[in-house]
Structures are given as C-alpha cells and as structure tokens.
Design an enzyme around this catalytic site. Structure first.
Site: not given
Length: 393
Positions: A36, A42-43, A135, A184, A235
């Site tokens: 994907r 994002e985040h 990614g 995902d 992260y």
C-alpha cells in the site's frame, strides 16, 4: 522511465514452477495480497485520527497445497532472505506455534497462531513484487496473503474483514515484535480497485473513496532507496510527545484537540516541539478529511495542494523528512502537471508519492533523476484490489 511492476501472471508462474520443482507436485491454492501507499494522513494513526491509503498493484503471492504431514514447509523467493529461504516447523495446534528463526517466517507463523482455527500442515512458495524496506508495507502484504492462504486452505473465512486485519496486526505485534498500527493490514484486506480507503483509527470504521474521475492522472511512487533513519527511539519520542500534549489538555487523544487548544498549550509554556508536533497532527487529521472529500468530488487540484501541505508540515512541524525526500519532492513539484508531492510513511527515508498528469510522467522522472544524487526507483500506480484468491491456472 518507471520500473515495471512484475505482471501478476508472471509472478504466479514463477511461484508455481518453484513449487513443482521443490515439492515434486503441483500446487492447488493460489492467493495474493497487495502492498500500500498512504496518500495522506501521516502520524495520525496513533493519535486516533484518519488515514487515506490505497492498495498497490505490487503484491505478495502464495501458492501451496496440504501435505498430510505434521510440518509446514515454506520456501520464500525473496532476494533479501537468500540463504535462509526455506523453513519448516510443526503445526499440530495453531496455538502452539512460536516465533523463531528465520525472522521472515515469523510473519507466517504469527498468522497461523492467530487464525480462526487449527490449520492443516502445508507446503508453500512465497514470491513478492512489493519492495522490502521502502515503506510500502511488504510485511502486511505477507501477513494478509498468509491469512488469505489459510482461508483458502481450510475453507473457513473471517466473518468481517476487520477481524482478518486485526488478526494480521496481532501477528506482527506478537511474532515479529513490531508495534505497528492497523492501517497497513486494513488496506491490504479491504483495498478496492479504483478506490482509496478512508480509515478512522479511533473506531476502525472505513469508507471507500472513489477515484473514478482520475483518468488523466496517476500516482508516481518514488523509492529514495535511502534507508529509514527514524530510529524506534525517535518514533517513540514523537508518539509520547503527542500523548503528553493530549494529557495536558485533558483529552483522550489529539483527535479531540482543536487549533484553539494549541493556544492553551502555549499558555502552559510547554516545549516548542510539543506545540509543533500537536499542530502537525491536528492539521493533518483535517487535511485527510478534506482530501477524501476532494477525491470524491474529483477535485484533484485541491487534493494535490493538501499533499503539499502535508509534506511541509511533516518537514517543519513533525520533523521527519530528510534531505533525500525533500530533494525528490522539490524536484517533482517543479514540473508543470504535478499537482502534489509528499513523503509517505514514517519518514526519514523510504518513498515519496506524487500526483501528476499522465502525460508528464517521463518529464517528472527525468527531472527527479537529474536533481537527486541517489539511485531512486520509480513506480507508477493506481488504486488496486485487496487480498484475493486467484485461479490456479
């Protein structure tokens, strides 16, 4: 020119030939599940926000057959596992399966352990066109392909696609030791050709977002081939900063925070990085909602603008971009006919995703190659199908 994605029939033929050579019989089950790309959002997942991924034409494919033994025997044709491309393990009970070596097999074992019921022993060959480490979710593609293979092998399916996705997520958590979000697995299970998937990470509700009017446009995925430099500690620092900001505002998550709440944070004299991290998440959640709306209306100019704003926020406020990613984004945006370009994924390496007119693909790729000192790889993609059982012939 862009790298050609391996044709599904070519992948299947390769897997079937390898199976026949290894096990001296023909496979009778064939399944696949896609990687994907996250178009925007994002985040936001661990902040109970929205994400907007689409399934890719790159897939992980598994062929196999019951073997009437006590052991599963699996061959991976992935180049990154080379000498450790074969594994066998006992499968008397799916709850007795334990992780071990080689590590790639833990994704398969985790899916067996989290399957609805015990599974029969089997022989299988795995082949994939999803780039590893880019990614683009090669791990989820393997998990969902494995789970789909087990469904085909047993004739037993999850009642809801959400259950299948969650089982695959548990496999990655418990067997691969990766505390991934749910995006995902959801898109690999639920992807639909011609659609992106709007996923609410708070209640796991989904909405298929049509891209029926995208005919003149295409997505260009560019793998920087720069390794991810975002360590687990970096992260966690960002994630924990978000959690602390929500706590200071007496909110369950940043999903509940507004721009006016950021002024409250400022009045508390919190560190500047907390202000920046919070601002990115709050604005990114709204951008994702607006982006889904723009896609539904066929407003690709607006969608591209939101992609650009997303990247700029990830670079300036969340600070997860890199020289390599910024170089590729700037080069793409310089081409007339490019509507938007941004990093996709956690950042500090990996890929960018660019929305552009089909007739400027070659010009965009050539310009990006000229401006980028690394060795980038380019893939052309439109929204593809999710996991499915394939005809063996």
């Amino acid at each position: 020119m862009a790298t050609n994605v391996l044709n599904l029939n070519d992948i299947k033929s390769r897997a079937l030939e390898a199976f026949a050579n290894k096990f001296k019989e023909n496979a009778n089950v064939c399944v696949c599940a896609p990687g994907r790309v996250n178009l925007i959002g994002e985040h936001t997942d661990y902040n109970e926000g929205f994400v907007l991924p689409m399934a890719l034409p790159m897939v992980t494919l598994i062929v196999g057959k019951r073997n009437n033994m006590d052991k599963c025997k699996i061959v991976s044709l992935s180049e990154i596992v080379s000498s450790e491309n074969y594994v066998e393990f006992e499968v008397r009970s799916h709850k007795s399966i334990k992780p071990g070596e080689p590590k790639w097999a833990n994704y398969v074992k985790g899916c067996i352990a989290n399957f609805i019921c015990d599974v029969p022993s089997f022989n299988a060959v795995i082949v994939s066109s999803v780039p590893v480490g880019a990614g683009l979710s090669s791990s989820a593609a393997l998990e969902v392909a494995t789970y789909t293979f087990l469904e085909a092998l047993t004739g037993i399916k999850s009642e809801k696609p959400q259950d299948k996705a969650l089982a695959c997520q548990r496999a990655e958590h418990d067997f691969a030791g990766v505390p991934c979000g749910i995006m995902d697995q959801f898109i690999s299970v639920m992807g639909k050709e011609g659609y992106a998937l709007l996923l609410d990470c708070k209640d796991l509700s989904t909405k298929q977002i049509p891209m029926s009017q995208i005919n003149d446009y295409i997505f260009l995925i560019t793998n920087s081939n720069a390794p991810h430099k975002l360590s687990s500690s970096a992260y966690c620092e960002r994630r924990d900063c978000c959690y602390e900001a929500a706590k200071r505002l007496n909110k369950k998550s940043l999903r509940e925070v507004s721009m006016s709440d950021i002024q409250v944070l400022k009045s508390q004299n919190v560190p500047e990085e907390m202000i920046k991290r919070t601002r990115h998440v709050v604005t990114e959640i709204q951008r994702t909602i607006d982006a889904a709306d723009a896609l539904e209306k066929g407003n690709f100019d607006k969608f591209g603008q939101l992609m650009n704003e997303s990247h700029d926020s990830l670079k300036t406020d969340y600070e997860v971009s890199s020289v390599e990613l910024d170089t590729l984004v700037i080069a793409a945006r310089a081409i007339n006919g490019v509507l938007g370009s941004r990093l996709t994924g956690a950042g500090f390496g990996g890929c960018t995703v660019t929305l552009l007119k089909k007739d400027v693909i070659d010009e965009a790729i050539n310009h990006m190659k000229a401006k980028y000192s690394g060795n980038a790889t380019f893939y052309i993609a439109s929204p593809a199908m999710g996991a499915r059982i394939l005809d063996i012939n």
